[in-house]
Design a protein around this motif. Structure first.
Motif, PDB file in Angstrom:
ATOM      1  N   ARG A 104       0.995  -1.202  -0.247  1.00  0.00           N
ATOM      2  CA  ARG A 104       0.089   0.169  -0.120  1.00  0.00           C
ATOM      3  C   ARG A 104       0.809   0.999  -0.087  1.00  0.00           C
ATOM      4  NH1 ARG A 104      -5.382  -1.016   3.868  1.00  0.00           N
ATOM      5  NH2 ARG A 104      -5.938  -2.674   2.760  1.00  0.00           N
ATOM      6  N   PRO A 105       0.400   2.336  -0.466  1.00  0.00           N
ATOM      7  CA  PRO A 105       1.130   3.720  -0.562  1.00  0.00           C
ATOM      8  C   PRO A 105       1.684   3.947   0.878  1.00  0.00           C
ATOM      9  CG  PRO A 105      -0.625   3.919  -1.725  1.00  0.00           C
ATOM     10  CD  PRO A 105      -0.876   2.571  -1.101  1.00  0.00           C
ATOM     11  N   LEU A 106       3.013   4.477   1.035  1.00  0.00           N
ATOM     12  CA  LEU A 106       3.477   4.670   2.236  1.00  0.00           C
ATOM     13  C   LEU A 106       2.654   5.841   2.963  1.00  0.00           C
ATOM     14  CD1 LEU A 106       5.932   4.062   3.754  1.00  0.00           C
ATOM     15  CD2 LEU A 106       6.906   5.939   2.840  1.00  0.00           C
ATOM     16  N   GLU A 107       1.957   6.825   2.348  1.00  0.00           N
ATOM     17  CA  GLU A 107       0.998   7.804   3.053  1.00  0.00           C
ATOM     18  C   GLU A 107      -0.032   7.229   3.704  1.00  0.00           C
ATOM     19  OE1 GLU A 107       3.789   9.207   0.114  1.00  0.00           O
ATOM     20  OE2 GLU A 107       2.093   7.808  -0.167  1.00  0.00           O
ATOM     21  N   ALA A 108      -0.816   6.048   2.941  1.00  0.00           N
ATOM     22  CA  ALA A 108      -1.921   5.524   3.441  1.00  0.00           C
ATOM     23  C   ALA A 108      -1.472   4.781   4.876  1.00  0.00           C
ATOM     24  CB  ALA A 108      -2.594   4.604   2.592  1.00  0.00           C
ATOM     25  N   ALA A 109      -0.480   4.179   4.919  1.00  0.00           N
ATOM     26  CA  ALA A 109      -0.012   3.261   6.148  1.00  0.00           C
ATOM     27  C   ALA A 109       0.649   4.150   7.155  1.00  0.00           C
ATOM     28  CB  ALA A 109       0.994   2.305   5.545  1.00  0.00           C
ATOM     29  N   GLY A 110       1.543   4.890   6.956  1.00  0.00           N
ATOM     30  CA  GLY A 110       2.167   5.811   8.226  1.00  0.00           C
ATOM     31  C   GLY A 110       1.635   7.134   8.303  1.00  0.00           C
ATOM     32  N   GLY A 111       1.039   7.887   7.173  1.00  0.00           N
ATOM     33  CA  GLY A 111       0.623   9.077   7.449  1.00  0.00           C
ATOM     34  C   GLY A 111       1.796  10.139   7.755  1.00  0.00           C
ATOM     35  N   GLY A 112       2.866   9.798   7.373  1.00  0.00           N
ATOM     36  CA  GLY A 112       3.974  10.762   7.661  1.00  0.00           C
ATOM     37  C   GLY A 112       4.203  11.202   9.297  1.00  0.00           C
ATOM     38  N   ARG A 113       3.563  10.654  10.079  1.00  0.00           N
ATOM     39  CA  ARG A 113       3.911  10.863  11.366  1.00  0.00           C
ATOM     40  C   ARG A 113       4.914  10.167  11.861  1.00  0.00           C
ATOM     41  NH1 ARG A 113      -0.492  13.175  14.467  1.00  0.00           N
ATOM     42  NH2 ARG A 113       0.103  11.834  16.439  1.00  0.00           N
ATOM     43  N   PRO A 114       5.724  10.675  13.226  1.00  0.00           N
ATOM     44  CA  PRO A 114       6.963   9.981  13.422  1.00  0.00           C
ATOM     45  C   PRO A 114       6.565   8.824  14.179  1.00  0.00           C
ATOM     46  CG  PRO A 114       6.074  11.779  15.071  1.00  0.00           C
ATOM     47  CD  PRO A 114       5.187  11.869  13.778  1.00  0.00           C
ATOM     48  N   GLY A 115       5.595   8.132  14.150  1.00  0.00           N
ATOM     49  CA  GLY A 115       5.202   6.795  14.963  1.00  0.00           C
ATOM     50  C   GLY A 115       4.483   6.957  16.303  1.00  0.00           C
ATOM     51  N   GLU A 116       3.370   6.293  16.236  1.00  0.00           N
ATOM     52  CA  GLU A 116       2.586   6.483  17.740  1.00  0.00           C
ATOM     53  C   GLU A 116       3.167   5.972  18.761  1.00  0.00           C
ATOM     54  OE1 GLU A 116      -0.303   8.850  17.341  1.00  0.00           O
ATOM     55  OE2 GLU A 116       1.056   8.921  15.905  1.00  0.00           O
ATOM     56  N   ARG A 117       3.120   6.426  20.069  1.00  0.00           N
ATOM     57  CA  ARG A 117       3.611   5.932  21.209  1.00  0.00           C
ATOM     58  C   ARG A 117       2.924   5.708  22.277  1.00  0.00           C
ATOM     59  NH1 ARG A 117       9.538   9.477  21.561  1.00  0.00           N
ATOM     60  NH2 ARG A 117       9.913   9.455  19.312  1.00  0.00           N
ATOM     61  N   LEU A 118       3.019   4.652  23.190  1.00  0.00           N
ATOM     62  CA  LEU A 118       2.358   4.472  24.218  1.00  0.00           C
ATOM     63  C   LEU A 118       3.623   4.764  25.431  1.00  0.00           C
ATOM     64  CD1 LEU A 118      -0.409   3.233  25.171  1.00  0.00           C
ATOM     65  CD2 LEU A 118       0.816   0.871  24.983  1.00  0.00           C
ATOM     66  N   TYR A 119       3.174   5.439  26.522  1.00  0.00           N
ATOM     67  CA  TYR A 119       3.764   5.923  27.495  1.00  0.00           C
ATOM     68  C   TYR A 119       3.714   5.481  28.854  1.00  0.00           C
ATOM     69  CZ  TYR A 119       5.299   9.783  24.245  1.00  0.00           C
ATOM     70  OH  TYR A 119       5.740  10.403  23.158  1.00  0.00           O
ATOM     71  N   VAL A 120       4.481   5.178  29.795  1.00  0.00           N
ATOM     72  CA  VAL A 120       4.519   4.890  30.991  1.00  0.00           C
ATOM     73  C   VAL A 120       5.358   5.600  32.079  1.00  0.00           C
ATOM     74  CG1 VAL A 120       4.382   2.940  32.784  1.00  0.00           C
ATOM     75  CG2 VAL A 120       3.952   2.463  30.203  1.00  0.00           C
ATOM     76  N   ARG A 121       5.023   6.222  32.761  1.00  0.00           N
ATOM     77  CA  ARG A 121       5.728   7.209  33.696  1.00  0.00           C
ATOM     78  C   ARG A 121       5.473   6.603  35.153  1.00  0.00           C
ATOM     79  NH1 ARG A 121       9.336  10.995  33.079  1.00  0.00           N
ATOM     80  NH2 ARG A 121       9.689  12.436  35.306  1.00  0.00           N
ATOM     81  N   PHE A 122       6.497   6.201  35.787  1.00  0.00           N
ATOM     82  CA  PHE A 122       6.409   5.678  37.081  1.00  0.00           C
ATOM     83  C   PHE A 122       6.908   7.068  38.139  1.00  0.00           C
ATOM     84  CE2 PHE A 122       7.126   1.940  34.560  1.00  0.00           C
ATOM     85  CZ  PHE A 122       6.128   0.810  35.336  1.00  0.00           C
ATOM     86  N   GLU A 123       6.068   6.853  39.215  1.00  0.00           N
ATOM     87  CA  GLU A 123       6.186   7.677  40.465  1.00  0.00           C
ATOM     88  C   GLU A 123       7.583   7.875  41.127  1.00  0.00           C
ATOM     89  OE1 GLU A 123       2.752   7.415  42.740  1.00  0.00           O
ATOM     90  OE2 GLU A 123       1.279   8.119  41.256  1.00  0.00           O
ATOM     91  N   GLU A 124       8.031   6.714  40.826  1.00  0.00           N
ATOM     92  CA  GLU A 124       9.540   6.555  41.489  1.00  0.00           C
ATOM     93  C   GLU A 124      10.258   5.698  40.430  1.00  0.00           C
ATOM     94  OE1 GLU A 124      10.489   7.497  44.396  1.00  0.00           O
ATOM     95  OE2 GLU A 124       8.566   8.391  45.161  1.00  0.00           O
ATOM     96  N   PRO A 125      11.636   6.335  40.085  1.00  0.00           N
ATOM     97  CA  PRO A 125      12.435   5.641  39.499  1.00  0.00           C
ATOM     98  C   PRO A 125      12.690   4.034  39.618  1.00  0.00           C
ATOM     99  CG  PRO A 125      13.461   7.585  40.355  1.00  0.00           C
ATOM    100  CD  PRO A 125      12.344   7.169  41.166  1.00  0.00           C
ATOM    101  N   ALA A 126      13.119   3.209  38.517  1.00  0.00           N
ATOM    102  CA  ALA A 126      13.040   1.810  38.573  1.00  0.00           C
ATOM    103  C   ALA A 126      14.132   1.349  37.783  1.00  0.00           C
ATOM    104  CB  ALA A 126      11.767   1.217  38.224  1.00  0.00           C
ATOM    105  N   VAL A 127      14.565   0.046  37.815  1.00  0.00           N
ATOM    106  CA  VAL A 127      15.497  -0.468  37.003  1.00  0.00           C
ATOM    107  C   VAL A 127      14.805  -1.249  35.944  1.00  0.00           C
ATOM    108  CG1 VAL A 127      17.533  -2.099  36.765  1.00  0.00           C
ATOM    109  CG2 VAL A 127      17.625  -0.427  38.695  1.00  0.00           C
ATOM    110  N   PHE A 128      14.751  -1.076  34.811  1.00  0.00           N
ATOM    111  CA  PHE A 128      13.996  -1.881  33.861  1.00  0.00           C
ATOM    112  C   PHE A 128      14.947  -3.136  33.145  1.00  0.00           C
ATOM    113  CE2 PHE A 128      12.381   2.487  33.872  1.00  0.00           C
ATOM    114  CZ  PHE A 128      10.989   2.196  34.458  1.00  0.00           C
ATOM    115  N   GLU A 129      14.490  -4.155  33.215  1.00  0.00           N
ATOM    116  CA  GLU A 129      15.191  -5.332  32.534  1.00  0.00           C
ATOM    117  C   GLU A 129      14.770  -5.604  31.045  1.00  0.00           C
ATOM    118  OE1 GLU A 129      17.247  -7.144  33.831  1.00  0.00           O
ATOM    119  OE2 GLU A 129      17.159  -7.116  35.955  1.00  0.00           O
TER     120      GLU A 129
END
Length: 406
Positions: A104-129
């Motif tokens: 499919r055309p790139l415009e129809a698939a990606g729309g020119g955006r930088p890529g949608e993101r899902l965020y998680v922000r913890f209230e305290e720092p942590a060590v991520f494995e």
């Protein structure tokens, strides 16, 4: 044939679309609205508990609904039947990616955006494995096939990129005009299929633990669904060090290869050779000379002669363990324990004939029982990701290891 990355089935998955044991729950107190802004504003997020730690989750976009059924928080509620679904035109990926970009055309698939993101922000720092996720809309097989899935994701911690990882799927080949009950509306090509471990949890164990507060997952590439240009993630969670997590025992084994292999049945890779058509156990016979590039059907050594002085544990660690860290993993749970399959460690032909991946068998007590490699042969020409046809490489004695039950 199988892809270069693995699938991971939650150790607690049940049935075709099994549910993992909940590790996230909504806050008991009132929260901010679930609809997040297109810019990914934390203030518009939802407060949830992940692995016993409070965090706020939000997304750069969400598919519109009257009841917030596709909100970011749906990917953190411990229920694979609900999902976060991005809300921009196309599949929400950086470049439309993978199979989508080819048809499919790139415009129809990606729309020119930088890529949608899902965020998680913890209230305290942590060590991520690492990061674990169940991609796709897993409420039903029908919804899984009709919606898009992330095929390549980027993980960022406190805004810094940790890595980019492929997410593999069981694939099926579709020919336009050929479908049960009438013509298939999809263009010709390979599509993720609701067969095999399609509800499996994928796991990436980072090269090294990373300290931080905010984790973001960006959709870099996406695979298209049969009906909707929407990409879904049913469950996702950062794997946090020193907390109770279904992936904790896997991380511990992968962080200490030689210690973990003590007492385990480890395949001697120096005695195995691979060809496009068969896997050969050379036993005590001399290793054959490597074939010329034109002799694609001839077997060749899996491990070079320079490694003859190494122990089988050392050869497995050097040749195979690197394909279990910082790549997508497949973890499938059986009554006898857990199977962890890693990324492609060797291949023959053009990548459609045979691919080899390391595989660990872990007992129900959480200890490594065997370390060997598995081979997959081409099942659907032109389609990557056939994870349903893994076959073990023969052991040094010539006997095959047990094939995991599905």
């Amino acid at each position: 044939m199988i892809t270069r990355l693995l699938l991971l089935s939650s150790a607690l998955a049940v049935g075709l679309f099994g549910c993992a044991e909940p590790t996230a729950q909504h806050a008991p107190s009132p929260t901010a609205p679930e609809s997040a802004s297109a810019a990914g504003d934390q203030a518009a997020g939802t407060r949830v508990q992940i692995s016993g730690r409070w965090a706020t989750v939000w997304a750069s976009s969400e598919l519109a609904s009257d009841d917030g059924r596709y909100a970011a928080a749906r990917a953190f509620d411990g229920d694979p039947a609900t999902a976060w679904v991005e809300g921009v035109s196309g599949y929400g990926a950086t470049d439309g990616g993978g199979e989508v970009g080819r048809r499919r055309p790139l415009e129809a698939a990606g729309g020119g955006r930088p890529g949608e993101r899902l965020y998680v922000r913890f209230e305290e720092p942590a060590v991520f494995e690492g990061i674990a996720l169940q991609p796709g809309f897993l409420k039903s097989a029908r919804l899984y096939g009709r919606n898009g899935v992330p095929t390549v994701i980027e993980v960022l911690i406190d805004g810094e990129s940790i890595g980019t990882y492929e997410i593999p799927y069981t694939m099926s080949l579709v020919f336009e005009g050929e479908g049960e009950g009438g013509p298939d509306p999809r263009p010709d090509g390979c599509y993720h299929a609701a067969i095999g471990p399609c509800s499996a949890e994928r796991l990436v164990v980072f090269q090294s633990p990373v300290w931080g507060t905010e984790v973001a997952v960006r959709l870099q590439q996406a695979g298209l669904g049969s009906a909707h240009e929407d990409t879904a993630i049913s469950e996702i969670r950062p794997v946090i060090q020193s907390v109770s997590d279904p992936a904790e025992f896997i991380v511990d084994i992968l962080r200490r290869p030689l210690v973990s292999m003590t007492g385990a049945d480890v395949q001697d890779l120096r005695r195995v050779s691979v060809s496009a058509y068969e896997v050969v156990d050379w036993g005590s016979a001399p290793l054959p000379a490597p074939p010329s590039p034109d002799d694609e059907g001839l077997p060749r050594p899996r491990v070079t002669a320079e490694m003859q002085e190494w122990t089988k544990y050392e050869t497995y660690e050097v040749e195979s363990w690197k394909h279990l860290i910082d790549v997508g993993l497949v973890v499938e749970s059986f009554s006898a324990g857990t199977t962890v399959t890693g990324g492609v460690s060797d291949s023959e032909g053009d990548g459609e004939w045979a691919e080899v991946r390391p595989q660990l068998q872990i007992g129900p007590e959480g200890r490594l029982r065997s370390a060997r490699e598995v081979v997959s042969f081409d099942a659907v020409p032109g389609c990557p990701g056939d994870i349903s046809r893994l076959a073990p490489i023969p052991t040094a004695s010539g006997a095959r290891s047990p094939t995991p039950q599905s």
